[in-house]
Write a protein that holds these residues in place. Structure first.
Motif, short mmCIF file in Angstrom:
data_model
loop_
_atom_site.label_atom_id
_atom_site.label_comp_id
_atom_site.label_asym_id
_atom_site.label_seq_id
_atom_site.Cartn_x
_atom_site.Cartn_y
_atom_site.Cartn_z
N ASP A 23 -9.89 89.54 -19.55
CA ASP A 23 -11.31 89.67 -19.21
C ASP A 23 -11.49 88.95 -17.88
OD1 ASP A 23 -14.11 89.49 -18.94
OD2 ASP A 23 -14.34 89.65 -21.12
N ARG A 25 -14.18 88.51 -16.18
CA ARG A 25 -15.55 88.07 -15.90
C ARG A 25 -15.74 86.56 -15.94
NH1 ARG A 25 -18.59 91.72 -20.19
NH2 ARG A 25 -16.70 91.14 -21.34
N TYR A 26 -14.67 85.81 -16.22
CA TYR A 26 -14.81 84.34 -16.21
C TYR A 26 -15.19 83.90 -14.80
CZ TYR A 26 -13.94 79.41 -16.82
OH TYR A 26 -14.10 78.05 -16.85
N MET A 31 -9.08 83.37 -11.98
CA MET A 31 -8.73 82.79 -13.28
C MET A 31 -9.30 83.61 -14.42
SD MET A 31 -8.69 78.69 -12.83
CE MET A 31 -7.73 77.97 -11.50
N PRO A 32 -8.71 84.77 -14.68
CA PRO A 32 -9.20 85.58 -15.80
C PRO A 32 -8.76 84.98 -17.15
CG PRO A 32 -7.34 86.65 -14.76
CD PRO A 32 -7.60 85.40 -13.97
N VAL A 33 -9.33 85.50 -18.22
CA VAL A 33 -9.03 85.06 -19.58
C VAL A 33 -8.03 86.02 -20.21
CG1 VAL A 33 -10.03 84.76 -21.89
CG2 VAL A 33 -11.34 84.08 -19.85
N TYR A 34 -6.99 85.47 -20.88
CA TYR A 34 -6.09 86.31 -21.66
C TYR A 34 -6.74 86.58 -23.00
CZ TYR A 34 -2.38 85.24 -18.33
OH TYR A 34 -1.63 85.13 -17.20
N MET A 35 -7.06 87.85 -23.25
CA MET A 35 -7.65 88.25 -24.52
C MET A 35 -6.55 88.27 -25.60
SD MET A 35 -10.85 89.18 -23.71
CE MET A 35 -11.34 90.48 -24.86
N PRO A 36 -6.94 88.26 -26.89
CA PRO A 36 -5.92 88.16 -27.95
C PRO A 36 -4.79 89.19 -27.84
CG PRO A 36 -8.06 87.74 -28.89
CD PRO A 36 -8.31 88.15 -27.45
N PHE A 39 -2.65 88.33 -24.81
CA PHE A 39 -1.87 87.11 -24.99
C PHE A 39 -0.73 87.33 -25.98
CE2 PHE A 39 -1.10 82.76 -26.61
CZ PHE A 39 -0.73 82.19 -25.40
N GLU A 148 -4.42 80.72 -11.18
CA GLU A 148 -3.71 80.17 -12.34
C GLU A 148 -2.65 81.18 -12.70
OE1 GLU A 148 -5.17 78.06 -16.27
OE2 GLU A 148 -5.84 80.13 -16.35
N TYR A 150 0.75 82.04 -15.33
CA TYR A 150 1.52 81.71 -16.53
C TYR A 150 2.95 82.05 -16.22
CZ TYR A 150 2.49 81.69 -21.60
OH TYR A 150 2.96 81.41 -22.86
N GLU B 59 -7.67 84.77 -34.01
CA GLU B 59 -6.81 85.39 -33.02
C GLU B 59 -6.55 84.41 -31.88
OE1 GLU B 59 -7.30 90.02 -32.78
OE2 GLU B 59 -9.21 89.07 -32.30
N GLN B 60 -5.30 84.42 -31.37
CA GLN B 60 -4.96 83.48 -30.30
C GLN B 60 -5.26 84.10 -28.94
OE1 GLN B 60 -1.07 81.74 -30.65
NE2 GLN B 60 -1.53 80.16 -29.15
N ALA B 61 -5.86 83.30 -28.05
CA ALA B 61 -6.13 83.75 -26.68
C ALA B 61 -5.73 82.62 -25.74
CB ALA B 61 -7.61 84.09 -26.53
N LEU B 62 -5.99 82.80 -24.45
CA LEU B 62 -5.72 81.72 -23.49
C LEU B 62 -6.79 81.74 -22.42
CD1 LEU B 62 -3.83 79.41 -22.62
CD2 LEU B 62 -2.58 81.09 -21.23
N PHE B 63 -7.53 80.64 -22.35
CA PHE B 63 -8.63 80.51 -21.39
C PHE B 63 -8.20 79.63 -20.22
CE2 PHE B 63 -10.49 81.82 -25.32
CZ PHE B 63 -11.61 82.56 -24.99
N PRO B 64 -8.88 79.77 -19.07
CA PRO B 64 -8.47 79.02 -17.87
C PRO B 64 -8.64 77.50 -18.00
CG PRO B 64 -9.81 80.91 -17.26
CD PRO B 64 -9.91 80.77 -18.75
N MET B 111 -17.61 82.92 -22.17
CA MET B 111 -17.09 84.26 -22.48
C MET B 111 -17.69 84.78 -23.78
SD MET B 111 -15.40 84.62 -19.79
CE MET B 111 -14.86 86.31 -20.10
N LEU B 114 -20.61 86.86 -23.52
CA LEU B 114 -20.38 88.27 -23.16
C LEU B 114 -19.83 89.06 -24.34
CD1 LEU B 114 -18.62 87.56 -19.73
CD2 LEU B 114 -20.96 88.38 -20.03
N TRP B 115 -19.02 88.40 -25.16
CA TRP B 115 -18.31 89.11 -26.23
C TRP B 115 -19.19 89.35 -27.46
CZ3 TRP B 115 -13.15 85.79 -26.08
CH2 TRP B 115 -12.52 86.02 -24.85
#
Lengths: 453, 453
Positions: A23, A25-26, A31-36, A39, A148, A150, B59-64, B111, B114-115
């Motif tokens: 996503d 939109r962060y 620095m986007p977000v890894y969605m489930p 990830f 950022e 990974y 669910e696992q995710a990864l945020f900045p 986030m 938005l979700w």
């Protein structure tokens, strides 16, 4: 939702969002977000990599995020190369400025200096999977260039140059296995002097081609010699009891592995995942409520497959689209007609379909093998079709791999760059091919150039 | 090397180093390095936790890592609570100051806003395993209080208060399973008002006792109500088509889980690992070179055990000490005499020894069960022995869990604190026990106090 891969750039962004990968939109740039789902794929890829590293004698550790300015300054190329991009922190530690790691050489080698004392401590092979941070000046793109990123970085120490160079080959081999598992073809280059890692004696980098013909660097392997072990005092007592600098290598692979999977294999319906990278390998769509559905699921799980039944209330067509967009390799449809025939319908994500007896579900391994192979072959074909030789500067086009002779001069590299491509080096491990320089006509060697991301 | 646990503080530091858990020599305060063995145990613990969370619908995710100042400022308690400790970054994003996450509410809830659109998006349950950063003013200690801490944080969103409070119970249950697996006993407290998480309606925290009688907070579960969903606009359309704020919970568990394992179970020979947290569960020490050694290893691996043969050139005694210090639960000794009897010698890390037929190695599961149970029982006993009631302030000692009545007034809590202990709250899920306040004699409820780390 359908996606049109003919407009690759838009397609890539749309698929990342619709398949639940990232996503964007962060509200912090790059620095986007890894969605489930994204990830989970990322972790499947990196778990495979970590397993390969462990099998090859590496141990996983975790080093801190912050470093002090003097650590970065110890190796002058590091300081020059990374200072402009480093995020500095508004805090001090014992009077030293703190920075966020742009990469971990300076952090890890500070400890290596304590850990390496005798030749008995060698070889030392440590890796870690972390996020690193750089204030990118270029435009950021999710999974391709972020502030950022990974990645997994491995750092090894050896008693001799020979040992270290063997490790370089081992690093190339490990990364080749990862990309082979993912069905991604690439060329391994020895980078030209002007493009090597700050402080490296030489750098090897894997370049692949994305559907738009641009190249993406998807792994790097660096031979550091004693360039770091001297300033960081990574010294070992040899058998003559002298303290001498050790030889080092480092190599890294990032979330670009996921970018390559998305970009290369995806189609107008969304993602197409190689089977080992799929968080769910088999989605079962039931058209009836028989207890046999659960039995089939149980059976597939007992064979070791990652499997789920979609018993949501959605229409079958919606389910199909949903799991296709997410790239699940195999769909199993089970209706009353199939059950009467003691069989199920199988549709692979690349379109292959067949009816399989329930008693023969133990043989679906071959379907996955065929599927993975076809993905890999398609990309190998794509790269082959997009690799060509140029005899003169005017024959160079933007897009694909172009090969020609180069004398090694920066000035001639500049003339090549004016054509919109950059020299990426000779093929690693291949005997040099003598060719006249495309720019000046003097003696040179065969090199490849690309239009890079 | 032997360690003396009678001097617990020194013992703890020595064991972390000698067992290869942490290296505290990295030159940034409060940021030690996770060594391979320590990181492997940490990951075993967190993989188990992540599995439990997935099974319970997370669910696992990864945020900045970075956030902008305005995100932190949206919830005033967050700003007040965390501002003094936040690491600010010397860079801006669109004119906003950047900070390193001290925890991820502000990042994730940006986030979530938005979700979460409709009640169909709920419940939402996301978790991530990351490192967070705080400029601790208290003295740092490896694994207990650092400026970098490794943790898993889960953040959930619900349509109703009832659903959210059910999730609180689910969170407590998941963490209980983790500590049960690790053989660590604890008491779950509802923290007093003055000690709750900034922005929470109420906070539950697990406290355990270390061998020195001090308590360690090893998990927290917070009910946030709509305190965050209002400022962060996490609103959903209910069935009447009104946009209303959702109800939230969050819970976290850190590397202190590893600190507790080291501190509670370890002995004068080093670490003692619960079997599921051990990177190597069985170490085989061969006293002969028979091919049967490899067969035994293969057999044990096929049963699913993490097993290694120590065929290094070290003396047997050195091998014993080495793997004991690392806490490996089971040692299998194989010599010629044993092989003649078709058997092996088994020594558990807690001292239990026996001879087992090779044909009966499939039954060693019961040895691990017994071993894990004995570790758990020993700690449960320790806590029981160190829990007592106090009828007056003078009966309060530093060390252990002390219970007494408290009226709820801050002034009375202050008088308790003068005795060297802090009130940690009532037991979560237990019917309140009426008791007169230990300080003022007025009506009150039973609470517990500890001398915390």
């Amino acid at each position: 939702m359908q996606f049109s891969k003919s407009n690759f750039s838009e397609w890539f962004t749309d698929v990342l969002s619709e398949a639940g990968i990232m996503d964007i939109r962060y509200p912090v740039k790059g620095m986007p977000v890894y969605m489930p789902w994204g990830f989970a794929i990322l972790r499947k890829i990196f778990s495979y990599l970590e397993g390969q590293l462990e099998d090859a004698g590496h141990e996983q550790a975790l080093f801190p995020l912050l470093l002090t300015d003097n650590l970065l300054a110890k190796e002058s190329h590091m300081l020059e190369g990374f200072s402009p991009e480093v995020f500095w922190v508004d805090a001090e530690d014992d009077g030293r400025k703190l920075a966020i790691r742009p990469t971990s050489e300076t952090i890890m080698y500070t400890m290596y200096s304590l850990w390496v004392q005798s030749y008995k401590d060698l070889p030392l092979r440590i890796h870690q999977t972390v996020t690193c941070y750089r204030q990118e000046t270029k435009a950021t793109r999710p999974l391709i260039r972020g502030r950022e990123f990974y990645w997994n970085e491995a750092h090894t120490v050896h008693a001799t140059r020979e040992d270290a160079e063997k490790q370089i080959a081992a690093g190339v081999d490990i990364y080749s296995k990862v990309y082979n598992m993912l069905g991604i073809s690439f060329l391994p280059f020895v980078r030209p002097e002007f493009d090597k890692f700050p402080g490296a004696e030489y750098s090897i980098a894997f370049d692949t081609l994305l559907p738009d013909g641009k190249s993406l660097q998807i792994a790097t392997v660096h031979y550091l010699g004693t360039n770091f072990s001297k300033p960081y005092a990574i010294l070992y007592k040899n058998e003559k009891n002298e303290r001498v600098p050790a030889y080092q290598t480092c190599y890294g692979i990032s979330m670009r592995a996921l970018a390559a999977v998305v970009a290369v294999h995806g189609d107008d319906s969304g993602l197409v995942l190689p089977s080992k990278s799929a968080p769910i390998q088999i989605i079962i769509i039931p058209f009836t409520k028989s207890p046999e559905i659960g039995e089939i699921e149980f059976k597939l799980k007992s064979f070791g497959y990652r499997c789920r039944v979609d018993d949501s209330g959605r229409r079958a067509g919606d389910k199909f689209y949903h799991w296709e967009a997410k790239g699940v390799p195999m769909r199993i449809e089970v209706g009353e007609r199939e059950l009467k025939g003691n069989s199920v319908k199988i549709a692979m994500r690349n379109g292959e379909k067949q009816v399989v007896k329930i008693s023969e579900l133990d043989k679906i391994g071959s379907l996955f093998e065929k599927y993975d192979k076809s993905l890999g072959e398609a990309h190998a074909d794509f790269i082959e079709k997009n690799t060509y030789s140029a005899g003169s500067l005017s024959e160079i086009k933007k897009g694909g791999f172009v090969k020609f002779g180069w004398c090694g001069d920066d000035e001639c590299a500049g003339k090549v760059k004016e054509q919109g491509v950059e020299i990426r080096g000779e093929i690693y491990g291949k005997k040099p091919v003598k060719l006249k320089c495309i720019a000046c006509g003097k003696d040179g060697k065969e090199v490849y150039a690309v239009h890079p991301y």
